[in-house]
Design a protein around this motif. Structure first.
Motif, short mmCIF file in Angstrom:
data_model
loop_
_atom_site.label_atom_id
_atom_site.label_comp_id
_atom_site.label_asym_id
_atom_site.label_seq_id
_atom_site.Cartn_x
_atom_site.Cartn_y
_atom_site.Cartn_z
N TYR A 123 0.85 -1.18 0.00
CA TYR A 123 0.00 0.00 0.00
C TYR A 123 0.89 1.23 0.00
O TYR A 123 1.62 1.48 0.96
N GLY A 125 1.25 5.25 0.04
CA GLY A 125 0.49 6.46 0.42
C GLY A 125 -0.50 6.13 1.52
O GLY A 125 -1.70 6.40 1.42
N THR A 149 -7.80 4.08 5.06
CA THR A 149 -8.09 2.95 4.17
C THR A 149 -7.29 1.71 4.58
O THR A 149 -7.80 0.58 4.52
N GLU A 203 4.58 5.19 3.74
CA GLU A 203 4.17 6.59 3.89
C GLU A 203 5.42 7.41 4.15
O GLU A 203 6.28 6.98 4.92
N PHE A 204 5.55 8.59 3.50
CA PHE A 204 6.78 9.35 3.73
C PHE A 204 6.63 10.54 4.68
O PHE A 204 7.60 11.20 4.99
N ASP A 224 10.06 6.94 0.92
CA ASP A 224 9.56 7.57 -0.29
C ASP A 224 9.23 6.46 -1.30
O ASP A 224 10.12 5.72 -1.73
N ALA A 225 7.96 6.38 -1.69
CA ALA A 225 7.54 5.33 -2.63
C ALA A 225 8.18 5.49 -4.01
O ALA A 225 8.17 4.56 -4.81
N ASP A 276 -2.08 5.43 -3.71
CA ASP A 276 -2.86 6.67 -3.59
C ASP A 276 -1.92 7.74 -3.04
O ASP A 276 -1.95 8.03 -1.85
N VAL A 277 -1.04 8.28 -3.92
CA VAL A 277 -0.02 9.18 -3.41
C VAL A 277 -0.17 10.64 -3.84
O VAL A 277 0.54 11.51 -3.32
N GLN A 292 0.82 12.51 -6.44
CA GLN A 292 2.09 13.11 -6.85
C GLN A 292 2.07 13.35 -8.36
O GLN A 292 1.32 12.69 -9.08
C1 LIG Z 1 -4.38 11.17 -0.48
S1 LIG Z 1 -3.37 10.75 0.83
C2 LIG Z 1 -3.65 9.03 1.06
C3 LIG Z 1 -4.93 8.68 1.77
C4 LIG Z 1 -4.97 7.21 2.12
N1 LIG Z 1 -4.64 6.39 0.99
C5 LIG Z 1 -6.31 6.78 2.64
O1 LIG Z 1 -7.20 6.48 1.85
O2 LIG Z 1 -6.45 6.69 3.87
C6 LIG Z 1 -1.80 10.66 0.06
C7 LIG Z 1 -0.69 10.24 1.00
O3 LIG Z 1 0.43 9.86 0.22
C8 LIG Z 1 1.60 10.28 0.88
N2 LIG Z 1 2.65 10.36 -0.14
C9 LIG Z 1 2.73 11.23 -1.18
N3 LIG Z 1 3.83 10.98 -1.91
C10 LIG Z 1 4.45 9.92 -1.34
C11 LIG Z 1 5.63 9.22 -1.65
N4 LIG Z 1 6.39 9.54 -2.70
N5 LIG Z 1 5.99 8.20 -0.83
C12 LIG Z 1 5.22 7.86 0.24
N6 LIG Z 1 4.10 8.50 0.58
C13 LIG Z 1 3.71 9.53 -0.20
C14 LIG Z 1 1.21 11.63 1.49
O4 LIG Z 1 2.06 11.98 2.56
C15 LIG Z 1 -0.22 11.36 1.94
O5 LIG Z 1 -0.25 10.90 3.25
#
Ligand SMILES: C[S@@+](CC[C@H](N)C(=O)[O-])C[C@H]1O[C@@H](n2cnc3c(N)ncnc32)[C@H](O)[C@@H]1O
Length: 218
Positions: free
Chosen positions: A72, A74, A80, A97-98, A122-123, A142-143, A145
């Motif tokens: 998973y 993000g 979720t 998660e980053f 970092d994904a 779901d990130v 980016q």
């Molecule tokens: C829209 S939220 C996710 C919501 C989550 N999926 C849920 O439904 O509960 C996006 C998340 O992705 C994380 N994120 C964004 N880019 C990332 C990356 N490159 N690596 C890891 N996490 C990342 C953000 O910090 C944020 O917490």
């Protein structure tokens, strides 16, 4: 409460005149203020894109079972992830998660559940967590980016089993705000590598400018 099981551990029920989703849980504590009744934890489609997808397409995500091993990307604070953890109850969800702040909340959830492996990383650099992961059946991302398709392709190439599934949530406004969401979405799909796109769904009315892509590793 009358309910229909649409996936193992995922129930569709009627509550106060509306169709609701819920996951069967053994955790009596709410994670984000959700209602829990008779071991069913209500799953809010406005808070979770996976719930929105399942409400739009009950038979989607058939790769989610009690034994599915999942990566998973993000995870945020675990909204979720907590429902996924209910579903893959005989298996593991590796939650990347980053943001250290979100990870703090996620760790609190992990204290109550033994099938979530939290990974602060970092994904976009999947090689960093290679020592913590084994090949998975399903990658969920779901990130939000600009390089969402690239991140998904890199992780699937490294960790998804051949024939395994990808569920990719695309937020078009994170990629380009000047083009139409449809144009951005079509361009992003073409960037996926080593994956066959099977279906896609716009997530309205629950999430604006968001699409779910279902794909399979070639
Ligand atoms: C829209 S939220 C996710 C919501 C989550 N999926 C849920 O439904 O509960 C996006 C998340 O992705 C994380 N994120 C964004 N880019 C990332 C990356 N490159 N690596 C890891 N996490 C990342 C953000 O910090 C944020 O917490």
């Amino acid at each position: 409460m009358a309910s229909q099981e649409i996936l193992p551990g995922v129930h569709l029920l009627e509550w106060e005149g509306k169709k609701r989703l819920a996951t069967l849980t053994s955790d009596p504590q709410p994670v984000y203020g959700e209602r829990i009744a008779e071991c069913l934890r209500f799953w809010d489609p406005f808070r979770s894109k996976l719930a929105a997808l399942l409400l739009k397409c009950n038979s989607c995500a058939s790769s989610l079972t009690a034994n599915t091993k999942m990566l998973y990307l993000g995870a945020a604070t675990g909204t979720t992830v907590s429902h996924v953890s209910d579903i893959v109850r005989e298996s593991l969800v590796y939650a990347v998660e980053f943001s250290p702040r979100s990870m703090r909340d996620l760790l609190r959830l992990c204290e109550r559940r033994d099938n979530i492996v939290p990974i602060l990383a970092d994904a976009a650099r999947p090689e960093i967590y290679s020592s913590m992961l084994e090949p998975v059946d399903l990658v969920y991302q779901d990130v939000a980016q600009p390089n969402q398709a690239q991140i998904a392709s890199l992780n699937c190439a490294r960790y998804l089993k051949p024939g395994g599934s990808l569920i990719l949530m695309i937020k078009t406004r994170s990629i380009d705000v000047t083009s139409t969401p449809e144009t951005v979405f079509s361009a992003e799909i073409k960037k996926l590598q080593g994956l066959e796109v099977l279906q896609s769904f716009e997530l309205l009315p629950f999430h604006q400018d968001h699409w779910a892509i279902l794909a399979r590793k070639i």
